[in-house]
Design a protein around this motif. Structure first.
Motif, mmCIF file in Angstrom:
data_model
loop_
_atom_site.group_PDB
_atom_site.id
_atom_site.type_symbol
_atom_site.label_atom_id
_atom_site.label_comp_id
_atom_site.label_asym_id
_atom_site.label_seq_id
_atom_site.Cartn_x
_atom_site.Cartn_y
_atom_site.Cartn_z
ATOM 1 N N VAL A 289 -40.383 -11.771 -80.347
ATOM 2 C CA VAL A 289 -39.660 -13.033 -80.433
ATOM 3 C C VAL A 289 -38.495 -12.944 -79.459
ATOM 4 O O VAL A 289 -37.774 -11.948 -79.433
ATOM 5 N N ARG A 290 -38.307 -14.005 -78.655
ATOM 6 C CA ARG A 290 -37.309 -13.956 -77.600
ATOM 7 C C ARG A 290 -36.250 -15.038 -77.768
ATOM 8 O O ARG A 290 -36.517 -16.114 -78.262
ATOM 9 N N ARG A 291 -35.057 -14.682 -77.314
ATOM 10 C CA ARG A 291 -33.967 -15.639 -77.180
ATOM 11 C C ARG A 291 -33.244 -15.312 -75.877
ATOM 12 O O ARG A 291 -33.450 -14.247 -75.292
ATOM 13 N N ALA A 292 -32.376 -16.202 -75.436
ATOM 14 C CA ALA A 292 -31.646 -15.973 -74.193
ATOM 15 C C ALA A 292 -30.198 -16.408 -74.361
ATOM 16 O O ALA A 292 -29.908 -17.400 -75.040
ATOM 17 N N LEU A 293 -29.289 -15.658 -73.745
ATOM 18 C CA LEU A 293 -27.887 -16.018 -73.661
ATOM 19 C C LEU A 293 -27.590 -16.446 -72.230
ATOM 20 O O LEU A 293 -28.115 -15.872 -71.276
ATOM 21 N N GLU A 294 -26.740 -17.434 -72.086
ATOM 22 C CA GLU A 294 -26.388 -17.887 -70.750
ATOM 23 C C GLU A 294 -25.577 -16.829 -70.011
ATOM 24 O O GLU A 294 -24.922 -15.975 -70.615
ATOM 25 N N GLY A 295 -25.616 -16.912 -68.695
ATOM 26 C CA GLY A 295 -24.887 -15.954 -67.876
ATOM 27 C C GLY A 295 -23.398 -15.959 -68.150
ATOM 28 O O GLY A 295 -22.733 -14.929 -68.039
ATOM 29 N N ALA A 461 -31.937 -7.231 -72.093
ATOM 30 C CA ALA A 461 -32.078 -7.069 -70.647
ATOM 31 C C ALA A 461 -31.222 -8.097 -69.936
ATOM 32 O O ALA A 461 -31.422 -9.302 -70.091
ATOM 33 N N GLU A 462 -30.239 -7.613 -69.176
ATOM 34 C CA GLU A 462 -29.412 -8.508 -68.376
ATOM 35 C C GLU A 462 -30.125 -8.817 -67.071
ATOM 36 O O GLU A 462 -30.566 -7.910 -66.360
ATOM 37 N N GLU A 463 -30.243 -10.095 -66.765
ATOM 38 C CA GLU A 463 -30.858 -10.569 -65.540
ATOM 39 C C GLU A 463 -29.886 -11.524 -64.862
ATOM 40 O O GLU A 463 -28.971 -12.041 -65.506
ATOM 41 N N PRO A 464 -30.043 -11.754 -63.586
ATOM 42 C CA PRO A 464 -29.133 -12.695 -62.919
ATOM 43 C C PRO A 464 -29.126 -14.053 -63.610
ATOM 44 O O PRO A 464 -30.147 -14.714 -63.724
ATOM 45 N N GLY A 465 -27.957 -14.438 -64.122
ATOM 46 C CA GLY A 465 -27.816 -15.756 -64.726
ATOM 47 C C GLY A 465 -28.099 -15.846 -66.207
ATOM 48 O O GLY A 465 -27.859 -16.885 -66.816
ATOM 49 N N LEU A 466 -28.617 -14.773 -66.829
ATOM 50 C CA LEU A 466 -28.895 -14.838 -68.269
ATOM 51 C C LEU A 466 -29.053 -13.436 -68.844
ATOM 52 O O LEU A 466 -29.149 -12.452 -68.124
ATOM 53 N N VAL A 467 -29.076 -13.388 -70.167
ATOM 54 C CA VAL A 467 -29.367 -12.163 -70.903
ATOM 55 C C VAL A 467 -30.537 -12.449 -71.825
ATOM 56 O O VAL A 467 -30.502 -13.412 -72.606
ATOM 57 N N ARG A 468 -31.577 -11.657 -71.702
ATOM 58 C CA ARG A 468 -32.773 -11.842 -72.530
ATOM 59 C C ARG A 468 -32.708 -10.908 -73.732
ATOM 60 O O ARG A 468 -32.540 -9.706 -73.579
ATOM 61 N N LEU A 469 -32.815 -11.482 -74.926
ATOM 62 C CA LEU A 469 -32.885 -10.710 -76.162
ATOM 63 C C LEU A 469 -34.292 -10.845 -76.724
ATOM 64 O O LEU A 469 -34.773 -11.966 -76.935
ATOM 65 N N GLU A 470 -34.937 -9.737 -76.948
ATOM 66 C CA GLU A 470 -36.313 -9.754 -77.424
ATOM 67 C C GLU A 470 -36.472 -8.730 -78.543
ATOM 68 O O GLU A 470 -36.061 -7.582 -78.403
ATOM 69 N N VAL A 471 -37.050 -9.158 -79.641
ATOM 70 C CA VAL A 471 -37.356 -8.250 -80.742
ATOM 71 C C VAL A 471 -38.862 -8.024 -80.768
ATOM 72 O O VAL A 471 -39.631 -8.966 -80.992
ATOM 73 N N GLU A 472 -39.265 -6.791 -80.482
ATOM 74 C CA GLU A 472 -40.663 -6.411 -80.630
ATOM 75 C C GLU A 472 -40.862 -5.918 -82.056
ATOM 76 O O GLU A 472 -40.045 -5.166 -82.578
ATOM 77 N N ARG A 473 -41.961 -6.333 -82.661
ATOM 78 C CA ARG A 473 -42.173 -5.989 -84.063
ATOM 79 C C ARG A 473 -43.572 -5.464 -84.290
ATOM 80 O O ARG A 473 -44.514 -5.805 -83.575
ATOM 81 N N VAL A 487 -33.431 -11.936 -84.760
ATOM 82 C CA VAL A 487 -32.971 -12.154 -83.396
ATOM 83 C C VAL A 487 -31.976 -13.308 -83.331
ATOM 84 O O VAL A 487 -31.033 -13.284 -82.524
ATOM 85 N N ASP A 488 -32.136 -14.320 -84.195
ATOM 86 C CA ASP A 488 -31.163 -15.413 -84.224
ATOM 87 C C ASP A 488 -29.798 -14.918 -84.717
ATOM 88 O O ASP A 488 -28.748 -15.351 -84.212
ATOM 89 N N THR A 489 -29.803 -14.025 -85.697
ATOM 90 C CA THR A 489 -28.544 -13.473 -86.209
ATOM 91 C C THR A 489 -27.851 -12.641 -85.145
ATOM 92 O O THR A 489 -26.625 -12.709 -84.978
ATOM 93 N N VAL A 490 -28.617 -11.842 -84.415
ATOM 94 C CA VAL A 490 -28.036 -11.053 -83.326
ATOM 95 C C VAL A 490 -27.399 -11.977 -82.290
ATOM 96 O O VAL A 490 -26.262 -11.748 -81.837
ATOM 97 N N THR A 491 -28.117 -13.025 -81.910
ATOM 98 C CA THR A 491 -27.612 -13.969 -80.907
ATOM 99 C C THR A 491 -26.303 -14.599 -81.361
ATOM 100 O O THR A 491 -25.348 -14.746 -80.577
#
Length: 519
Positions: A289-295, A461-473, A487-491
């Motif tokens: 499950v993935r979420r993203a944070l803005e840069g 994983a920090e990438e140009p312009g965003l941060v990708r948060l992914e929970v592998e289960r 993952v929503d709570t972490v975000t």
């Protein structure tokens, strides 16, 4: 050095290491190598303040002590060597399913301009000659898996094209290795046009890890430019043999730390977490499950970290441990994360699976009935990470087996989850010859653990312009709904942690209010 100064130097050293900053002492001077933009004014001021103490620590460091023991092992000729516990964890499933490519590590690199193909092929051969891991074969001796180094192996660079290249379609390039017949490395040069190529590199995790990429690329470029590459010794096989001897005083001391850290606490038990009802135990099905944070959020976190002498990984780890406590109604969380052990073993230039998993045990409760603040919790995380790094040579499997022997792991698992962070400043190629080609890469299987509460890994994983948060289960142990909540709570918590460091943790969420006893 006072005890307070010693603690500050320990935590500073750990923070610099996690940021990818390398320190070395030369003739009483301190040399600092750091990715661009990582060392802010606050961190630089601390380095200058503790310069003399850092020089003393480096001059009498762990790397020299471990390195001396590894060099002694090279003096005794051996036909074969034991596998490290990390290698065993990879070898057994690969042996059981020889056709799987789940344990491969693949990289794609664009090469623009004039390229001398034969020089590139010879550069691969030079790298294989320097790094004995590529010349290592795996087999059995006396019923145990072993590794043996071949003095020479044949290598040919595969070639394809000219034709367009699609990074999502690698064809037959990633295919099973014969573990008994090295090299466990292959390369393919795909020609797109007269001055455009893509270099594909594939290796096996038994002899390679993600941290090996910058070393591999640097050596490949040096060999391509005509520089001589000399074989390295000691290497990963000596480290594996040294690490497995748990009876030495050094390992016994490390083991005592992990034994104390993982002593069960009956008061920490929480509520049950929903598991997937549709799969039987053993039918592993990994989903993410993935979420993203803005840069802009990532930039705010970096500024916050420079002000409070933290690393971004510590902030994300703090959010993750709190989310696990919120999820299960527990007053603490135990999380594993990978640590590169090369530097502390004098093996910084060595390619191989030289990463160990270590643990932090973080509690959201305060002391003496006083609520724990965000500031105190982040300092607690920093201290735990520092201690974990200092004791990182002790094998992860040995930690877990010893802890599991003292509890009913079905009712009280040892580990709650796992964490992996990749910063945007992670080392890349040494120059612009090999430009990484972005592609969707398959993740390695979840770290096996005989005692994991959630079998979930948070990947940041920090990438140009965003941060990708992914929970592998592992869906045999955690439902998709629970994973999304996690993952929503972490975000949510990541942004809350940097908003007000003096706020009690219990005011961040209802779940934490119940755990900490404050609202």
């Amino acid at each position: 050095m006072t005890s307070a100064t010693a603690i500050e130097v320990r935590e500073l050293t750990a923070s610099l290491r996690l940021l990818g900053v390398r320190l070395r002492a030369e003739g009483g001077n301190l040399r600092v190598e750091a990715p661009s933009g990582v060392v802010g004014p606050e961190l630089l001021a601390l380095v200058k303040k503790h310069k003399d103490a850092l020089v003393r620590v480096l001059a009498d460091g762990e790397a020299d002590r471990v390195g001396t023991q590894l060099r002694r092992l090279t003096e005794v000729p051996r036909d074969s060597w034991p596998l490290s516990e990390v290698q065993e964890r990879l070898f057994y499933p690969q042996f059981a399913d020889p056709e799987t490519v789940d344990y491969h590590i693949t990289g794609l690199y664009r090469i623009d301009g004039v390229l001398h193909v034969e020089r590139l092929e010879n550069a691969f051969r030079a790298v294989i000659g320097r790094h004995e891991g590529f010349r290592t074969g795996f087999g059995w001796a006396g019923g145990d898996p072993v590794q043996s180094v071949h003095p020479e192996v044949a290598f040919e660079l595969e070639r394809a094209g000219p034709a367009p290249f699609d990074p999502r379609e690698l064809g037959d390039f990633v295919r099973p290795f014969d573990l008994a017949r090295p090299p466990l490395l292959r390369g393919r040069l795909h020609t797109v046009g007269p001055a455009r190529h893509v270099l594909l590199v594939d290796s096996h995790h038994l002899v390679f890890d993600a941290v090996s990429w910058p070393v591999f690329l640097a050596d490949l470029r040096r060999a391509y430019d005509g520089q001589e590459l000399r074989p390295l010794s000691p290497a990963a096989k000596e480290y594996a043999a040294w690490q497995r001897d748990l009876a030495t005083p050094h390992m016994a001391r490390l083991g005592r730390y992990w034994e104390e850290l993982l002593t069960p606490d009956p008061a920490s038990k929480g509520t049950a977490v929903p598991t997937h009802p549709g799969l039987a135990l053993g039918e592993e099905e990994v989903r993410s499950v993935r979420r993203a944070l803005e840069g802009s959020t990532a930039a705010s976190i970096r500024r916050f970290c420079r002000q409070h002498v933290l690393t971004p990984s510590m902030v994300y780890l703090a959010a993750y441990t709190l989310a696990l406590q919120d999820l299960g109604g527990r007053s603490e969380a135990v999380v594993g994360f990978p640590v590169d052990v090369r530097a502390d073993a004098g093996l910084s230039s060595v390619i191989g699976p030289l990463v160990n998993t270590v643990l932090v045990r973080a509690a959201a409760t305060g002391s003496a009935g006083r609520p724990c603040t965000v500031r105190e919790y982040l300092e607690r995380i920093r201290s735990q990470v520092t201690s974990a790094i200092e004791h990182s040579h002790y094998p992860y499997d040995a930690m877990i087996e010893a802890a599991a022997a003292r509890r009913n792991v079905r009712e009280d698992p040892v580990v709650d989850g796992f964490f992996n962070y990749t910063g945007i400043d992670a080392p890349q190629a040494p120059d612009d010859l090999f430009a990484p080609v972005a592609r969707e890469s398959a993740a390695l299987p979840l770290l096996p653990c005989l005692s994991s509460r959630y079998a979930a890994t948070l990947i940041v994983a920090e990438e140009p312009g965003l941060v990708r948060l992914e929970v592998e289960r592992d869906s045999t142990q955690i439902s998709e709904q629970t994973c999304r909540r996690l993952v929503d709570t972490v975000t949510f918590l990541v942004t809350e942690l940097i908003a007000d460091v003096d706020r009690p943790l219990g005011r961040l969420s209802n779940g934490l209010a119940a755990v900490t006893g404050c609202g």
